[in-house]
Write a protein that holds these residues in place. Structure first.
Motif, PDB file in Angstrom:
ATOM      1  N   ASN A  13       0.820  -1.212   0.000  1.00  0.00           N
ATOM      2  CA  ASN A  13       0.000   0.000   0.000  1.00  0.00           C
ATOM      3  C   ASN A  13       0.849   1.254   0.000  1.00  0.00           C
ATOM      4  OD1 ASN A  13      -2.349  -1.502   0.001  1.00  0.00           O
ATOM      5  ND2 ASN A  13      -2.587  -1.430   2.242  1.00  0.00           N
ATOM      6  N   GLU A  14       1.930   1.228   0.793  1.00  0.00           N
ATOM      7  CA  GLU A  14       2.809   2.402   0.859  1.00  0.00           C
ATOM      8  C   GLU A  14       3.536   2.604  -0.462  1.00  0.00           C
ATOM      9  OE1 GLU A  14       4.670   5.736   2.754  1.00  0.00           O
ATOM     10  OE2 GLU A  14       2.794   4.614   2.976  1.00  0.00           O
ATOM     11  N   ARG A  15       3.892   1.508  -1.156  1.00  0.00           N
ATOM     12  CA  ARG A  15       4.573   1.634  -2.455  1.00  0.00           C
ATOM     13  C   ARG A  15       3.653   2.286  -3.483  1.00  0.00           C
ATOM     14  NH1 ARG A  15       6.332  -3.710  -1.359  1.00  0.00           N
ATOM     15  NH2 ARG A  15       5.009  -4.573  -3.025  1.00  0.00           N
ATOM     16  N   ILE A  16       2.362   1.956  -3.412  1.00  0.00           N
ATOM     17  CA  ILE A  16       1.409   2.584  -4.334  1.00  0.00           C
ATOM     18  C   ILE A  16       1.331   4.089  -4.070  1.00  0.00           C
ATOM     19  CG2 ILE A  16      -1.038   2.718  -4.953  1.00  0.00           C
ATOM     20  CD1 ILE A  16      -1.187  -0.310  -4.391  1.00  0.00           C
ATOM     21  N   ARG A  17       1.264   4.448  -2.771  1.00  0.00           N
ATOM     22  CA  ARG A  17       1.195   5.876  -2.426  1.00  0.00           C
ATOM     23  C   ARG A  17       2.459   6.612  -2.866  1.00  0.00           C
ATOM     24  NH1 ARG A  17       2.777   9.661   0.887  1.00  0.00           N
ATOM     25  NH2 ARG A  17       4.327   8.300   1.870  1.00  0.00           N
ATOM     26  N   LEU A  18       3.624   5.994  -2.628  1.00  0.00           N
ATOM     27  CA  LEU A  18       4.885   6.631  -3.014  1.00  0.00           C
ATOM     28  C   LEU A  18       4.992   6.766  -4.525  1.00  0.00           C
ATOM     29  CD1 LEU A  18       7.354   4.901  -0.524  1.00  0.00           C
ATOM     30  CD2 LEU A  18       6.583   7.276  -0.462  1.00  0.00           C
ATOM     31  N   GLN A  19       4.540   5.738  -5.254  1.00  0.00           N
ATOM     32  CA  GLN A  19       4.584   5.787  -6.706  1.00  0.00           C
ATOM     33  C   GLN A  19       3.738   6.960  -7.219  1.00  0.00           C
ATOM     34  OE1 GLN A  19       6.258   3.726  -8.887  1.00  0.00           O
ATOM     35  NE2 GLN A  19       5.510   4.972 -10.589  1.00  0.00           N
ATOM     36  N   HIS A  20       2.541   7.110  -6.654  1.00  0.00           N
ATOM     37  CA  HIS A  20       1.668   8.211  -7.069  1.00  0.00           C
ATOM     38  C   HIS A  20       2.292   9.562  -6.720  1.00  0.00           C
ATOM     39  CE1 HIS A  20      -2.015  10.338  -7.972  1.00  0.00           C
ATOM     40  NE2 HIS A  20      -1.958  10.929  -6.783  1.00  0.00           N
TER      41      HIS A  20
END
Length: 437
Positions: free
Chosen positions: A111-118
């Motif tokens: 979930n954190e990787r998705i947020r960081l990617q965005h």
């Protein structure tokens, strides 16, 4: 035509497709076989080659991989997967990038990787708009790419003490590769193959590397090495020694001896096992002098006779002799009688008496140690040539207090003919050199 067959017998396999009788034993086992044999399609070409040339026609051979149940073994159904790390050819860019991405996935949740990617994509678009939006002509404009799925991962890096990973040495890259292989292998590979991990590593880093390999409980790790430390720390009972066209295992070595070499501060066990003949000595003084005395006696170096000289310390002799008994190595032990020849030589080493092992020490108990033996056999010569006014207690006391230094001073004189012609080599040293030769 000759056929080469290499079989891997796999223990405790749960995959029924690997079980069968297509192996050299002809019995139900689990495993894989690689067979290299002539390709019948080229039988005419093979026959012509044999008639017209002495060149072996291996070009017309084929390689087949099969399971023991007769099925083809290919990349679509691979039951064993491996990771290979060669310290002499570290693929820095690819391996380093995979290591960074792997670390990122372990440290950051999905979930954190998705947020960081965005967030990263938002920042790059802002940079493109604010910093790259200069006056331009035509329909094209510059922009940072931000639409690839792994855009963030591909731009990550790691720093160690403020130095980018790409600028670190090969020793650090060895750690990154092994870290990645071991962590990745738990998910992808069964086997990790490591070629000479000791390259590029300091003594302390070698300890750290060994610990990482010891902790790799989920994988089977194969290591090719020339390092004594790696060989002993990873348990001699697990090692396979390759020398003179044969493979040697020490599976029957007693546990106590194996544990000793795992904990010993400094061992030369790999040199011991791979040598044809060995002289074991107690300390630096014997090591310094003996090779030169051998050369004066026989006119050649020890290594030209395939003889290794190893300094192990008196308390370690039996550990090495346990290995010699297993392997049938020819070993000469040169040691001190410590004032009691019967107790410290005859009784102490009685269980090691064999055709290939012999212990040499002065029978005269007054020659209780190496330095005393050398001095008593050469008192006049040493006092005349090496004694100085500062040696108020005599040259023998100086030798006992400065063993390595006094041996080195005698060594420098040994190659002088006048000195050597008058020098008397103690009887037990002569006998040891003649026996091992």
């Amino acid at each position: 035509m000759p056929v080469l067959s290499i079989e891997i017998f796999i223990d405790s396999n749960t995959n029924f497709e690997l079980e069968g009788k297509h192996n050299s034993e002809g019995e139900e086992f689990s495993g894989l076989v690689m067979k290299i044999e002539p390709n019948d399609t080229y039988s005419e070409e093979i026959s012509k080659s044999l008639r017209e040339s002495d060149t072996f026609p291996f070009d017309y051979y084929k390689i087949d991989f099969k399971t023991f149940d007769g099925r083809n073994y290919n990349s679509y159904k691979r039951y064993l997967r491996y990771s290979f790390i060669d310290s002499s050819r570290i693929n820095s860019s690819n391996a380093t990038q995979r290591f960074i991405e792997n670390l990122y996935k372990e440290e950051v949740s999905a979930n954190e990787r998705i947020r960081l990617q965005h967030e990263y994509r938002k920042q790059t678009e802002t940079f493109s708009t604010n910093e790259l939006n200069f006056d331009k002509e035509g329909e094209y404009e510059l922009s940072l790419s931000s639409h690839r799925g792994r855009f963030l991962e591909e731009n990550l890096t790691i720093r160690k003490e403020n130095v980018d990973i790409s600028q670190l040495g090969k020793g650090d890259h060895m750690f990154f590769n092994i870290d990645f292989a071991l962590s990745r292998s738990q998910k992808v590979s069964n086997i990790v193959l490591i070629e000479e991990p000791e390259n590029h590593l300091s003594h302390l880093n070698m300890h750290k590397l060994i610990q990482k390999m010891v902790e790799a409980e989920e994988n089977q790790v194969f290591i090719a090495t020339h390092s004594n430390m790696i060989t002993t720390r990873l348990d001699l009972q697990n090692a396979i020694f390759l020398a003179n066209g044969s493979a040697i295992k020490l599976e029957d070595l007693d546990d106590e001896t194996a544990r000793f070499f795992m904990k010993a501060p400094d061992t030369n066990v790999l040199d011991f096992i791979l040598a044809n003949k060995i002289i074991l000595v107690e300390g630096n003084a014997e090591y310094i002098l003996l090779s030169s005395l051998f050369k004066r006696m026989f006119g050649t170096e020890l290594y030209n006779k395939n003889i290794a000289i190893i300094s192990v310390g008196g308390l370690s002799f039996k550990r090495y002799l346990n290995i010699a008994l297993e392997l049938g190595k020819k070993v000469a032990v040169i040691t001190d009688n410590d004032g009691d020849y019967a107790k410290n030589i005859l009784d102490l080493y009685n269980e090691y008496q064999s055709d290939n092992i012999k212990v040499f020490a002065p029978e005269n108990e007054e020659e209780y140690t190496f330095e005393v033996s050398i001095y008593r056999n050469n008192t006049s010569l040493l006092d005349r040539t090496l004694k100085t006014p500062q040696m108020s207690n005599g040259f023998q006391d100086y030798m006992l207090a400065n063993k390595a230094e006094s041996a080195f001073r005698i060594l420098e004189k040994i190659y002088e003919d006048d000195f050597y012609n008058e020098f008397t080599i103690p009887k037990h040293l002569c006998e040891a050199c003649q026996w091992i030769n």
